[in-house]
Enzyme design. Structure first.
Site, PDB file in Angstrom:
ATOM      1  N   SER A 224       0.846  -1.198   0.000  1.00  0.00           N
ATOM      2  CA  SER A 224       0.000   0.000   0.000  1.00  0.00           C
ATOM      3  C   SER A 224       0.883   1.251   0.000  1.00  0.00           C
ATOM      4  CB  SER A 224      -0.968  -0.053   1.187  1.00  0.00           C
ATOM      5  OG  SER A 224      -2.002   0.884   1.038  1.00  0.00           O
ATOM      6  N   GLU A 342      -9.190  -5.857  -3.200  1.00  0.00           N
ATOM      7  CA  GLU A 342      -8.584  -4.656  -2.614  1.00  0.00           C
ATOM      8  C   GLU A 342      -9.611  -3.717  -1.976  1.00  0.00           C
ATOM      9  OE1 GLU A 342      -5.442  -3.963  -2.285  1.00  0.00           O
ATOM     10  OE2 GLU A 342      -4.315  -4.935  -3.882  1.00  0.00           O
ATOM     11  N   HIS A 436      -7.679  -5.872   0.875  1.00  0.00           N
ATOM     12  CA  HIS A 436      -6.440  -5.094   0.869  1.00  0.00           C
ATOM     13  C   HIS A 436      -5.566  -5.487   2.062  1.00  0.00           C
ATOM     14  CE1 HIS A 436      -3.967  -1.573  -0.058  1.00  0.00           C
ATOM     15  NE2 HIS A 436      -4.056  -1.166   1.200  1.00  0.00           N
TER      16      HIS A 436
END
Length: 555
Positions: A224, A342, A436
């Site tokens: 990320s 995600e 995610h």
């Protein structure tokens, strides 16, 4: 005075009240016999051994960025005398509390502006071992290298030295302001968190050999915002030569503010800093420095301030898309990938849902023009919820992952693509299949050490085997640039067949991930970039502005 290693033997391994000559001074210390001692250029440290892994925590890699040093580039740490006790993590960098109910929420024992430390996990008999430097995620706003899910023990057992780092976050890490630029000999500001990461890599280069690592075989990795940071490091001339490989998990190659000019519809970083100061009632940089760190970090988001890197012509020379198009990024082997779910845990990134399928289609046709039919073929109105989730996923994470491996492959270096599509009951029952960051406990082997609200990862043999495989691939790549895992298929490089690794249960190799999707989002980005006044961030799907006309460079 007897050397420390002889003192330990002479006293049966326990130094209680013993002393060490350092710079002509006697320094008291107490070192247990089973505690490893490392004599590094930065200073002597004593950690602890757990299961054959030596662990050293809270090592300062830069001076505290406090007082007048707030919003200045990091400086090397002052050398310490004697033996530094390295059994406790340093405080997390100051950050706001996590969103209520977030599965990512962490509670840190301590937070401080004085937070520039790193942690090392090393096999007991490591010698010129590959080095894996982990950069945590958290939107450049939250996170810490001390989080339990980043425990490096299992990865270190694969034969690597694992390093996790802290770096300045939020407004303290990324503020640009004309007053700060005026102070700088290079007339730039912002990017302090990125400079911290570079300083940490310099520390690793200078010191990791003492822990058994190879300073010339360093892999940077992150997820990320950590993967965004990996891209910044790939693009930054200041980081060149500090790492040999890179892993980017769920990266996003978004529009980045320019230091002084409004470009691509994004205000300049200095203008954003001035606006923040005005809203906080700070007349100048001195007034900002006088503010309490916690007040700054909590009040800045309320004004709309968001931390990003800054295109300053020096640390970040140009937009990431331009750097990679020009082949100016670091020529290092790369793994890049994303997760199929995600956005399932990041629904705040989605635009408002249209009231009907007809409204959805109308918005898409307005936003995508001559590309609307292609778009609707991939993201149909008949599956509205899933189409919106997939749109944001693909436009941010999927497009970025494939773009990274394409651009690295074009440089003639190995590049590997993956998608993580593994689910398990606790997550799937919440509608969070392959959400995610859900790959992280599998990569680190920390399936039992996740945040309190994280869907509990099962101890099924299939999950344990998947974790073992992913650790094997990551460690093999760090060691030799070729990801392999015992009793698993060889991971084929992306080029020329567009190969990718499919992580869902047992790993498998396939080709042609989401055919045509990359080309669609690349075309959208290219047209917006050519127009010069539209960002290519989250304004996708039903939030997309009218698509600029076809440009010659986008054909």
């Amino acid at each position: 005075m007897m050397p420390i290693h002889k003192l330990r033997r002479a006293t049966g391994g326990l130094l209680a009240g013993a002393v060490l000559v350092a710079a002509g001074a006697f320094v008291p210390m107490a070192v247990a016999g089973d505690r490893p001692v490392v004599h590094a250029p930065a200073g002597t440290v004593s950690g602890e051994t757990r299961g054959g892994i030596r662990v050293f925590k809270g090592l300062p890699y830069a001076r505290p960025p406090v007082g007048d040093a707030r919003w200045k580039p990091p400086a090397p740490p002052a050398p310490w005398q004697g033996v530094r006790d390295a059994r406790s993590f340093g405080p997390a960098c100051v950050q706001p509390k996590s969103r209520p109910g977030s599965i990512y929420a962490e509670d840190y024992p301590a937070m401080s502006e004085d937070c520039l430390t790193l942690n090392v996990w090393a096999p007991e008999h490591a010698n010129a071992a590959p080095v894996f430097v982990w950069i945590h995620g958290g939107s450049l706003v939250t996170g810490s290298g001390s989080e339990a899910m980043y425990d490096g023990t299992k990865l270190a057992k694969e034969g690597m030295i694992v390093v996790t780092i802290n770096y300045r976050l939020g407004v303290l890490g990324y503020l640009a302001h004309p007053g700060l630029s005026a102070e700088s000999p290079d007339h730039v500001s912002g990017n302090y968190g990125l400079l911290d990461q570079i300083e940490a890599l310099k520390w690793v280069k200078a010191n990791i050999g003492a822990f058994g690592g190879d300073p010339d075989n360093v892999t940077i990795a992150g997820e990320s915002a950590g993967a965004l940071s990996v891209m910044y490091l790939l693009a930054s001339p200041a980081a060149r030569g500090l790492f040999a490989k890179a892993i980017a998990e769920s990266a996003y190659m978004i529009t980045t503010p320019d230091l002084r000019e409004k470009r691509f519809g994004v205000d300049s970083a200095e203008a954003a800093g001035e606006a923040l100061a005005t809203k906080l009632g700070a007349a100048d940089v001195a007034a900002l420095r006088a503010m309490d760190a916690e007040t700054l970090i909590n009040e800045a988001p309320k004004t709309g301030y968001l931390p990003w890197g800054t295109i300053d012509g020096r640390i970040l020379p140009r937009q990431l898309v331009d750097t990679f198009d020009r082949g100016e990024q670091a020529r290092v082997p790369l793994i890049a990938g994303f997760n199929s779910g995600e956005i399932r845990s990041l629904r705040f990134l989605l635009p408002p849902k249209p009231a009907s399928a007809a409204e959805y289609e109308a918005k898409i046709r307005t936003g995508y023009g001559d590309l609307a039919d292609t778009f609707l073929g991939f993201y149909p109105a008949a599956s509205l919820d899933e189409s919106m989730l997939a749109t944001t996923r693909d436009a941010m994470y999927g497009w970025t992952a494939e773009r990274l491996v394409r651009k690295q492959a074009a440089l003639g270096v190995p590049a590997y693509l993956y998608i993580f599509d593994h689910g398990y009951p606790a997550a799937d029952n919440l509608g969070l299949h392959a959400f995610h960051a859900s790959e992280l406990p599998y990569v680190f082997g920390t399936t039992d050490r996740m945040p309190p609200r994280w869907p509990k990862v099962p101890r099924y043999s299939a999950d344990l085997k998947l974790s073992e495989a992913m650790r094997g691939y990551w460690a093999s790549f760090a060691r030799s640039s070729v990801p392999k895992a015992a009793d698993q298929p060889d991971w084929t490089a992306f080029a020329p067949a567009k190969a990718y690794m499919y992580f869902a249960g047992a790993p498998s190799i396939a080709t042609g991930l989401l055919p045509g999707h990359y080309e669609l989002h690349e075309q959208v980005m290219c047209r917006r970039h050519a127009a010069g006044d539209v960002a290519w961030n989250w304004n996708v799907g039903v939030a997309a502005p009218p698509l600029p006309a076809q440009a010659s460079e986008c054909r």
